[in-house]
Design a protein around this motif. Sequence first.
Motif, short mmCIF file in Angstrom:
data_model
loop_
_atom_site.label_atom_id
_atom_site.label_comp_id
_atom_site.label_asym_id
_atom_site.label_seq_id
_atom_site.Cartn_x
_atom_site.Cartn_y
_atom_site.Cartn_z
N CYS A 206 23.58 32.80 56.07
CA CYS A 206 24.13 31.99 54.98
C CYS A 206 23.19 31.94 53.78
O CYS A 206 23.61 31.53 52.69
CB CYS A 206 24.48 30.59 55.46
SG CYS A 206 23.06 29.57 55.93
N TYR A 209 24.34 33.67 50.52
CA TYR A 209 25.39 33.11 49.66
C TYR A 209 24.73 32.27 48.56
O TYR A 209 24.65 31.05 48.66
CB TYR A 209 26.37 32.29 50.49
CG TYR A 209 27.02 33.10 51.58
CD1 TYR A 209 27.64 34.31 51.30
CD2 TYR A 209 27.01 32.67 52.90
CE1 TYR A 209 28.22 35.07 52.29
CE2 TYR A 209 27.60 33.42 53.91
CZ TYR A 209 28.20 34.62 53.60
OH TYR A 209 28.78 35.38 54.59
N ARG A 210 24.27 32.94 47.55
CA ARG A 210 23.58 32.28 46.45
C ARG A 210 24.24 32.65 45.13
O ARG A 210 25.06 33.56 45.06
CB ARG A 210 22.11 32.68 46.42
CG ARG A 210 21.85 34.15 46.17
CD ARG A 210 20.36 34.44 46.06
NE ARG A 210 20.07 35.85 45.85
CZ ARG A 210 20.07 36.46 44.67
NH1 ARG A 210 20.37 35.77 43.59
NH2 ARG A 210 19.78 37.74 44.57
N GLY A 214 27.66 32.68 46.12
CA GLY A 214 27.57 31.52 46.99
C GLY A 214 28.47 30.38 46.55
O GLY A 214 29.07 29.69 47.37
N LEU A 269 27.23 24.38 50.74
CA LEU A 269 28.11 25.49 51.09
C LEU A 269 29.37 25.02 51.81
O LEU A 269 30.47 25.51 51.53
CB LEU A 269 27.33 26.47 51.97
CG LEU A 269 27.83 27.90 52.11
CD1 LEU A 269 27.96 28.59 50.76
CD2 LEU A 269 26.88 28.69 53.00
#
Length: 806
Positions: A206, A209-210, A214, A269
Amino acid sequence: MQYVSSSVTVSSGPGADPPEVAGSGDRLLAMMRRRSSEDPITHIERVPARAGITTDWPGWVPAELRAALGRRGVEAPWKHQAEAAELAFSGRHVVIATGTASGKSMAYLLPALATLLADPRATVLYLAPTKALAADQARALAELELEGIRPACYDGDTPRAERDWIRRHSRFVLTNPDMLHHGILPGNAQWTAFLRRLSFVIVDECHTYRGVFGSHVAHVLRRLRRQCERYARPARVPSQPSGPHRRTGPVFVLASATSGDPAATAERLTGHPVAAVTEDTSPRGGVTFALWEPPLLPPDTDNPADLTPTRRSALRETADLLADSITAGVRTLAFVRSRRGAEVVATSARRSLDEAVPGLGRRVAAYRGGYLPEERRALERALLDGELLGLASTNALELGVDLVGLDAVLICGYPGTRASLWQQAGRAGRSGQEALAVLVARDDPLDTYLVHHPEALFGRPVEATVLDPGNPYVLGPQLACAAAEAPLTPADLELFGPGARAAVDELVAAGALRARPTGWYWRDPRRPEVDLRGQDGAPVCVVEAATGRLLGTVDGGSAHFLVHPGAVHLHQGVSYVVDSLDLADGCALVHPAEPDWSTHARDVTSLTVLAVRSYTDAGPVGMFLGEVDVTSQVVSYQRRRIATGEVIDTRPLDLPARELRTMAVWFTVSPQALAAAGVEPAEVPGALHAAEHAAIGLLPLVATCDRWDIGGLSTAVHPDTGAPTVFVYDGHPGGAGFAERAYAVAAQWLRATREAISACGCEAGCPSCVQSPKCGNGNNPLAKNDAVRVLDVVLANLPPEPSPPA
């Protein structure tokens, strides 16, 4: 990654004595460094081996699952695996953030598989950022041979004939956020049974996911939660057989490389409160980590007027090191930052190997996005089977594909964050063996700074992942997607965050949504077209003109630079030249050719300030954060000799301009302050231009970005500021959080920039300090020494920490 490590700073130059070698990593490193009379190693970091800490199986793990794991050699879980699994099985959302090869998959598989075995109706959804990782996990699940689980990959490579079976029968579906966004959620009616029974959502890797990607994925997960709630039924938790345990949706289990504040990132997130497990109790073999600076090339005797020092290309250096490793029988993975770079490294290594041992070049290949599915699968099998000894890969293989038996990792250029650096380095040294990692510095300001400042890499915590679900350029399109899946209600808006109501009102005003008493309805019969990865336009197909064969794809945002007419395009070591680019049809036609030149696109950029969000008044210096409009156009390309880098000519291009509304950080300096610092008016453009290049190059030191994620512009007098100004902006619509981070630590960022320029030994500026490979003006004008004076003025007046954004 919190390592207790020792370090050795190595003196460079002929005659420098190498440190005593102890492990296999040191022996390989000693062999590599013998290729040059000038020692290229600036620092060696030694990461000692670490013993693991096991614990008992949780009581709820069924005997069938323990036996299946035992057949795979897993006798007991590591302590961190059991801790995360216990939290997830009890119904807590959890993120496990530990090092590479620490067995994070066990932490989510234990509760997920235990639930599937106990409840024949339960389902699990697994999300990976790459198809390769999902396919690897599917193989591992299939090898457990657990009855009734029926794991299956559902992605863009899945044949149409298999998709209906997966929807009806698979209880463990492995996919990626793109397929969830484009396929599963829009067709949620076909997934009703699966979503109604969904017990766990696993979000692997994870930390990837930026930024804009993201932020989009955060809303895709909220859309998934919304559909699960629509189809919800009371879910029975196996640990509570006395009665059903009600919850509002599936439990989220996230796995991440070591990162700063993983709980906060996971909460942004998923939209849920998340517990974090961060103590890594797995065993680890020792790692020898070297920082490698390619040597300077000898002066160009054919052009004595050009005194700019140039280092040997990091791509060429990496290719030679990869060839050396394979010749020694060392299984090696080389990470290269670009698709083209991966092709160049693989091709160069193959050529060197075939010259040394005919046929050995077949043991090396390139791996990157844009390949056809069957090519990717064949390469993955060849690497796992040992048919390939070396691979030059983009970060597509940075993630958790199980590359058993790798001895060494070469990292061609700093990957942008310490988290990615350790993730890539961790690909080697599995099963407790000693490993070698080498960071080969590119000739640019950041890499040069890092190889001479190892304290910026080692012994420091890794970065937090930056994403902003509130970005209006993300939120609005995602709400449109949600409305197309099912009408939005006021209760839904709370799920999407505080900006959702304003975004819905804008969609209504634009005619995209219709407001009715029961909610907001999508009006267009077609679905919204939203690209999760923030790319500009649909992928462009690369087609061989003579045969019609599809070679691969490039993303729409890169097509202007990579497949413009006349561009050289590499695919699996074969060189092609682009004949034409049709942006409307998304097709570039190419023909095979092997020219002795490469191509480099050049663009022009203009910028308009739309709004100032926050600023710091520091007398003659101003530091600003705000919204800007950036217009850019690729206008020409250079042809350069491959052997010498000599510019052959510059050819014009006729491509459309592109506009970007984004966030930027910028500083202004009064002309009087510059004059007082000794910067002559004629040198101001070059001084600002040089400072801009170096500032862009050093921003990844303080923000989780890549220099290709950001852009810049400098001018002696900008019409919107009325002063000499340097802008650095996010290269994504609405921004990705990089400018905000730069503003928050402006003094730290610019101090490192100033140090990188002043410490460089060149006279007038070089790629190691102020030249940029992406400059649309051909790195002209540049005034290195005056750039230092500009930054001195800024740092003398700027407070240590500017005011926080309003």
